[in-house]
Design a protein around this motif. Structure first.
Motif, PDB file in Angstrom:
ATOM      1  N   GLY A   6      13.744  22.438  68.269  1.00  0.00           N
ATOM      2  CA  GLY A   6      14.513  22.611  69.504  1.00  0.00           C
ATOM      3  C   GLY A   6      13.582  23.247  70.525  1.00  0.00           C
ATOM      4  O   GLY A   6      12.692  22.615  71.079  1.00  0.00           O
ATOM      5  N   GLY A   7      13.780  24.564  70.734  1.00  0.00           N
ATOM      6  CA  GLY A   7      12.888  25.273  71.656  1.00  0.00           C
ATOM      7  C   GLY A   7      11.628  25.786  70.968  1.00  0.00           C
ATOM      8  O   GLY A   7      10.751  26.342  71.621  1.00  0.00           O
ATOM      9  N   GLY A   8      11.546  25.653  69.637  1.00  0.00           N
ATOM     10  CA  GLY A   8      10.362  26.106  68.899  1.00  0.00           C
ATOM     11  C   GLY A   8      10.214  27.619  68.885  1.00  0.00           C
ATOM     12  O   GLY A   8       9.138  28.142  68.618  1.00  0.00           O
ATOM     13  N   HIS A   9      11.304  28.348  69.145  1.00  0.00           N
ATOM     14  CA  HIS A   9      11.202  29.806  69.265  1.00  0.00           C
ATOM     15  C   HIS A   9      11.519  30.538  67.970  1.00  0.00           C
ATOM     16  O   HIS A   9      11.486  31.774  67.959  1.00  0.00           O
ATOM     17  CB  HIS A   9      12.120  30.304  70.389  1.00  0.00           C
ATOM     18  N   ASN A  10      11.867  29.837  66.922  1.00  0.00           N
ATOM     19  CA  ASN A  10      12.177  30.568  65.694  1.00  0.00           C
ATOM     20  C   ASN A  10      10.931  31.288  65.190  1.00  0.00           C
ATOM     21  O   ASN A  10       9.886  30.651  64.986  1.00  0.00           O
ATOM     22  CB  ASN A  10      12.712  29.605  64.636  1.00  0.00           C
ATOM     23  N   ASN A  26      18.694  34.757  62.795  1.00  0.00           N
ATOM     24  CA  ASN A  26      17.737  34.192  63.746  1.00  0.00           C
ATOM     25  C   ASN A  26      16.525  35.084  63.992  1.00  0.00           C
ATOM     26  O   ASN A  26      15.585  34.671  64.668  1.00  0.00           O
ATOM     27  CB  ASN A  26      18.416  33.939  65.096  1.00  0.00           C
ATOM     28  N   TYR A  43      20.280  39.836  61.277  1.00  0.00           N
ATOM     29  CA  TYR A  43      20.487  38.635  62.092  1.00  0.00           C
ATOM     30  C   TYR A  43      19.623  37.492  61.569  1.00  0.00           C
ATOM     31  O   TYR A  43      18.396  37.599  61.566  1.00  0.00           O
ATOM     32  CB  TYR A  43      20.150  38.964  63.547  1.00  0.00           C
ATOM     33  N   VAL A  47      21.695  18.173  65.341  1.00  0.00           N
ATOM     34  CA  VAL A  47      22.599  18.354  66.480  1.00  0.00           C
ATOM     35  C   VAL A  47      22.041  17.576  67.660  1.00  0.00           C
ATOM     36  O   VAL A  47      20.839  17.667  67.954  1.00  0.00           O
ATOM     37  CB  VAL A  47      22.730  19.854  66.820  1.00  0.00           C
ATOM     38  N   ILE A  94      13.127  19.723  62.427  1.00  0.00           N
ATOM     39  CA  ILE A  94      13.673  19.490  63.775  1.00  0.00           C
ATOM     40  C   ILE A  94      13.238  20.622  64.676  1.00  0.00           C
ATOM     41  O   ILE A  94      13.433  21.801  64.348  1.00  0.00           O
ATOM     42  CB  ILE A  94      15.217  19.446  63.738  1.00  0.00           C
ATOM     43  N   PHE A 130      18.539  36.471  75.855  1.00  0.00           N
ATOM     44  CA  PHE A 130      17.832  37.245  76.879  1.00  0.00           C
ATOM     45  C   PHE A 130      16.575  36.578  77.431  1.00  0.00           C
ATOM     46  O   PHE A 130      15.998  37.073  78.376  1.00  0.00           O
ATOM     47  CB  PHE A 130      17.421  38.601  76.296  1.00  0.00           C
ATOM     48  N   GLY A 190      18.866  26.226  68.107  1.00  0.00           N
ATOM     49  CA  GLY A 190      18.526  27.239  67.105  1.00  0.00           C
ATOM     50  C   GLY A 190      19.319  28.511  67.340  1.00  0.00           C
ATOM     51  O   GLY A 190      19.870  29.100  66.402  1.00  0.00           O
ATOM     52  N   GLY A 242      15.396  27.918  72.711  1.00  0.00           N
ATOM     53  CA  GLY A 242      16.194  26.702  72.577  1.00  0.00           C
ATOM     54  C   GLY A 242      17.662  27.007  72.312  1.00  0.00           C
ATOM     55  O   GLY A 242      17.979  27.937  71.572  1.00  0.00           O
ATOM     56  N   GLY A 267      23.731  33.849  68.068  1.00  0.00           N
ATOM     57  CA  GLY A 267      23.395  33.929  69.491  1.00  0.00           C
ATOM     58  C   GLY A 267      24.057  35.116  70.177  1.00  0.00           C
ATOM     59  O   GLY A 267      25.277  35.252  70.148  1.00  0.00           O
ATOM     60  N   PHE A 268      23.242  35.975  70.796  1.00  0.00           N
ATOM     61  CA  PHE A 268      23.819  37.073  71.587  1.00  0.00           C
ATOM     62  C   PHE A 268      22.970  37.325  72.825  1.00  0.00           C
ATOM     63  O   PHE A 268      21.780  37.020  72.846  1.00  0.00           O
ATOM     64  CB  PHE A 268      23.963  38.361  70.755  1.00  0.00           C
TER      65      PHE A 268
HETATM   66  C1  LIG Z   1      11.284  35.385  72.775  1.00  0.00           C
HETATM   67  C2  LIG Z   1      12.549  35.233  71.980  1.00  0.00           C
HETATM   68  C3  LIG Z   1      13.712  35.767  72.457  1.00  0.00           C
HETATM   69  C4  LIG Z   1      14.892  35.622  71.742  1.00  0.00           C
HETATM   70  N1  LIG Z   1      16.041  36.171  72.248  1.00  0.00           N
HETATM   71  C5  LIG Z   1      17.188  36.001  71.586  1.00  0.00           C
HETATM   72  C6  LIG Z   1      18.398  36.495  72.131  1.00  0.00           C
HETATM   73  O1  LIG Z   1      18.420  37.083  73.193  1.00  0.00           O
HETATM   74  N2  LIG Z   1      19.528  36.284  71.441  1.00  0.00           N
HETATM   75  C7  LIG Z   1      19.546  35.623  70.253  1.00  0.00           C
HETATM   76  O2  LIG Z   1      20.616  35.470  69.681  1.00  0.00           O
HETATM   77  N3  LIG Z   1      18.415  35.150  69.702  1.00  0.00           N
HETATM   78  C8  LIG Z   1      17.246  35.329  70.349  1.00  0.00           C
HETATM   79  N4  LIG Z   1      16.099  34.852  69.811  1.00  0.00           N
HETATM   80  C9  LIG Z   1      16.128  34.231  68.485  1.00  0.00           C
HETATM   81  C10 LIG Z   1      16.484  32.762  68.611  1.00  0.00           C
HETATM   82  O3  LIG Z   1      17.877  32.636  68.612  1.00  0.00           O
HETATM   83  C11 LIG Z   1      15.918  31.989  67.411  1.00  0.00           C
HETATM   84  O4  LIG Z   1      14.532  32.133  67.434  1.00  0.00           O
HETATM   85  C12 LIG Z   1      16.290  30.519  67.428  1.00  0.00           C
HETATM   86  O5  LIG Z   1      15.972  29.963  66.172  1.00  0.00           O
HETATM   87  C13 LIG Z   1      15.568  29.774  68.520  1.00  0.00           C
HETATM   88  O6  LIG Z   1      16.037  28.479  68.651  1.00  0.00           O
HETATM   89  P1  LIG Z   1      15.033  27.280  69.021  1.00  0.00           P
HETATM   90  O7  LIG Z   1      15.824  26.044  69.172  1.00  0.00           O
HETATM   91  O8  LIG Z   1      14.136  27.707  70.125  1.00  0.00           O
HETATM   92  O9  LIG Z   1      14.190  27.284  67.680  1.00  0.00           O
HETATM   93  P2  LIG Z   1      13.429  26.201  66.816  1.00  0.00           P
HETATM   94  O10 LIG Z   1      12.276  26.984  66.277  1.00  0.00           O
HETATM   95  O11 LIG Z   1      13.143  24.957  67.536  1.00  0.00           O
HETATM   96  O12 LIG Z   1      14.493  25.908  65.683  1.00  0.00           O
HETATM   97  C14 LIG Z   1      15.105  26.914  64.922  1.00  0.00           C
HETATM   98  C15 LIG Z   1      15.939  26.307  63.813  1.00  0.00           C
HETATM   99  O13 LIG Z   1      16.972  25.521  64.382  1.00  0.00           O
HETATM  100  C16 LIG Z   1      16.877  24.190  63.906  1.00  0.00           C
HETATM  101  N5  LIG Z   1      17.174  23.251  64.977  1.00  0.00           N
HETATM  102  C17 LIG Z   1      16.648  23.226  66.211  1.00  0.00           C
HETATM  103  N6  LIG Z   1      17.148  22.190  66.886  1.00  0.00           N
HETATM  104  C18 LIG Z   1      18.008  21.543  66.049  1.00  0.00           C
HETATM  105  C19 LIG Z   1      18.830  20.415  66.173  1.00  0.00           C
HETATM  106  N7  LIG Z   1      18.878  19.706  67.285  1.00  0.00           N
HETATM  107  N8  LIG Z   1      19.602  20.060  65.123  1.00  0.00           N
HETATM  108  C20 LIG Z   1      19.578  20.781  63.979  1.00  0.00           C
HETATM  109  N9  LIG Z   1      18.801  21.849  63.799  1.00  0.00           N
HETATM  110  C21 LIG Z   1      18.022  22.233  64.832  1.00  0.00           C
HETATM  111  C22 LIG Z   1      15.439  24.037  63.475  1.00  0.00           C
HETATM  112  O14 LIG Z   1      15.269  22.991  62.570  1.00  0.00           O
HETATM  113  C23 LIG Z   1      15.159  25.387  62.893  1.00  0.00           C
HETATM  114  O15 LIG Z   1      15.663  25.469  61.575  1.00  0.00           O
HETATM  115  C24 LIG Z   1      14.902  34.955  70.509  1.00  0.00           C
HETATM  116  C25 LIG Z   1      13.718  34.422  70.020  1.00  0.00           C
HETATM  117  C26 LIG Z   1      12.563  34.550  70.748  1.00  0.00           C
HETATM  118  C27 LIG Z   1      11.303  34.006  70.200  1.00  0.00           C
END
Ligand SMILES: Cc1cc2nc3c(=O)[nH]c(=O)nc-3n(C[C@H](O)[C@H](O)[C@H](O)COP(=O)(O)OP(=O)(O)OC[C@H]3O[C@@H](n4cnc5c(N)ncnc54)[C@H](O)[C@@H]3O)c2cc1C
Length: 471
Positions: free
Chosen positions: A82-86, A427, A425, A208, A80, A142, A150, A147, A156-157
């Motif tokens: 979300g924002g692809g930021h993991n 994430n 953390y 989700v 799955i 920040f 994730g 996304g 999340g902070f």
């Molecule tokens: C530039 C950058 C800045 C960041 N800053 C912060 C910050 O300030 N604070 C903080 O706490 N974290 C921060 N992060 C870390 C961030 O919380 C994690 O990278 C998080 O996983 C990103 O979520 P995403 O939806 O973009 O990720 P994705 O890579 O899309 O998904 C991450 C995980 O969540 C799961 N997921 C996504 N969507 C769903 C869904 N709908 N249902 C079930 N599972 C799902 C995915 O399968 C995967 O396992 C940052 C990351 C980056 C790259």
């Protein structure tokens, strides 16, 4: 089309099967070679290069349910996005059916109840944009392009954490499509075990589809921004950080960082690429009080740049976006800290001086406050003793520079991990961080998470994540 099952077997998906999937969905389906496939399969960290067999860009909950039914029928591996930021690339997997949530970006705000419902494809900026219409906000991170799902499912902070805790402490309900393709709601009075597990246990329990966040009055104007000095001033600036952070009111969050100066217009050209130390601050209460709260930062020494001013909260939330573009190569090491010690500051300076790329940084985030006041069992995100986050953030352009940059982060971490609370953390974990690091992140909640997993996903359908095996 070759695809993978959850057990890792290769299977063939025939054209008529894929046509059947297309007919069941409102959103588009991408196969390798289709326009849209590349953009969808790639994630923020270009160290990750995986190819799902099929991508379904869901438009609504019915699409998610249809995908889950299809995945169950074919026993397909599922991921799955979300924002692809993991950073570990958990959103994508070779041979999988990927659910790309990026078309589900609606946000509905109820200003009377102070609750926002956000769909699962939202980025942080989508939520801030809509809640700020009402002078409201929830705790988010920040960088506005991250996304929401994730981030929230792992804790999340951000700038509001000191006042109101982890993002996951600020949700009142989550809608989830479970492994048996059923839509359920989890909250403090419905499916409470699932609600507990989702607040730290990642995407282990279902897809989700939307999250309800608690909102607080914030902005529209805050005092926020950044002040920078040459790295030679770091001993004094980090000492200021140490004392300021200990006495700062919860409305004020200060982040210290050291890195080569980016080519930002607010920094003199001759400093670009040279090592700097900077304090990033946000006072989320009344601006008049904020100006007093940050006065000691602005008056300190001779800064080379100062953009710590009154500004819209929404602008503050995207101030760092340009420093973290999609498509670079990234590698992080992180730890929670309970305090900033002078000996730690010395090591920050030492390892910042060894940075191997113009984009890398050593960062100290301040998170102390509301999150420390809840009990460890409140949610699996735990780590209620964490007061700061140390992030050794490697960021560079070329694959040929991988070894040097990864080694920099690992060496610095090895030298600094003795300052850790022992927790980290979830994430921020990279691809090469295994079970012992998940234990460090979620340790105290892992047994209970395994029980929640056994009830809601006994076949471990949701496994392309920080996986929790069913008890
Ligand atoms: C530039 C950058 C800045 C960041 N800053 C912060 C910050 O300030 N604070 C903080 O706490 N974290 C921060 N992060 C870390 C961030 O919380 C994690 O990278 C998080 O996983 C990103 O979520 P995403 O939806 O973009 O990720 P994705 O890579 O899309 O998904 C991450 C995980 O969540 C799961 N997921 C996504 N969507 C769903 C869904 N709908 N249902 C079930 N599972 C799902 C995915 O399968 C995967 O396992 C940052 C990351 C980056 C790259």
């Amino acid at each position: 089309m070759r695809a993978k099952t959850t057990e890792g077997r290769e299977i063939d998906l025939k054209q008529e099967t894929l046509d059947g999937l297309k007919m069941r969905l409102r959103g588009p389906v991408f196969l390798p070679g289709d326009v849209g496939y590349e953009e969808s399969r790639t994630v923020w960290n270009s160290m990750i290069d995986r190819r799902p067999a099929v991508i379904a860009r869901c438009i609504g909950i019915a699409d998610v349910i249809a995908c889950m039914q299809f995945a169950r029928e074919k026993e397909l591996l599922l991921c799955i996005k979300g924002g692809g930021h993991n950073i570990a690339g958990l959103a994508t997997a070779d041979g999988a059916l990927m659910l790309d949530m990026s078309l589900m970006r609606g946000v509905w705000v109820d200003p009377q109840r102070k609750v926002a419902h956000a769909q699962a494809g939202c980025l942080l900026g989508d939520v801030d944009r809509e809640t700020q219409v009402h002078g409201l906000a929830t705790v988010l991170g920040f960088v506005s392009l991250t996304g929401i799902v994730g981030l929230t499912l792992g804790g999340g902070f951000g700038y509001l954490t000191r006042r109101w805790g982890w993002t996951s402490d600020n949700i009142v309900g989550i809608s989830v499509v479970t492994a048996n393709a059923r839509l359920v709601r989890a909250s403090s009075d419905e499916n409470t075990d699932l609600f507990w597990g989702l607040r730290g246990g990642g995407g282990n329990f279902g897809v989700v589809t939307g999250i309800d966040y608690v909102l607080y009055p914030v902005g529209p104007e805050v005092v926020g921004g950044i002040v920078a000095w040459p790295a030679s001033e770091a001993p004094k600036v980090l000492e200021l950080y140490r004392t300021l952070a200990e006495t700062a009111p919860p409305e004020l969050t200060v982040v210290a960082l050291m890195r080569p100066a980016p080519p930002a217009p607010w920094l003199p050209k001759e400093m670009h690429g040279k090592p700097i130390v900077a304090l990033l601050a946000c006072y989320s209460g009344r601006p008049e009080e904020g100006e007093k709260a940050v006065a000691s930062i602005k008056a300190f020494g001779k800064p080379i740049g100062d953009v710590l001013v009154r500004r819209p909260y929404a602008q503050m939330q995207s101030l760092l976006d340009a420093t973290q573009p999609k498509g670079r190569r990234y590698y992080w090491k992180s730890e929670y800290l309970s305090r900033i010690e002078p000996a730690l500051c010395e090591k920050v300076i030492k390892h910042a001086a060894r940075i191997r790329s113009p984009h890398s940084a050593v960062i100290l985030f301040q998170i102390e406050g509301a999150l420390n006041q809840l009990r460890e069992e409140h949610s699996p995100v735990g780590n209620r003793d964490a007061r700061y986050v140390l992030n050794l953030a490697g960021s560079w352009e070329q694959a040929g520079e991988d070894t040097a940059n990864v080694e920099w982060a690992r060496d610095a971490w090895n030298d600094m991990k003795s300052f850790s609370t022992g927790g980290t953390y979830i994430n921020f974990l990279t691809e090469d961080e295994g079970p012992e690091r998940i234990e460090a992140a979620l340790g105290k909640g892992l047994d209970r998470l395994a029980q929640v997993k056994a009830k809601w996903d006994p076949q471990n359908v949701f496994r392309t994540n920080r996986n929790i095996k069913p008890a």
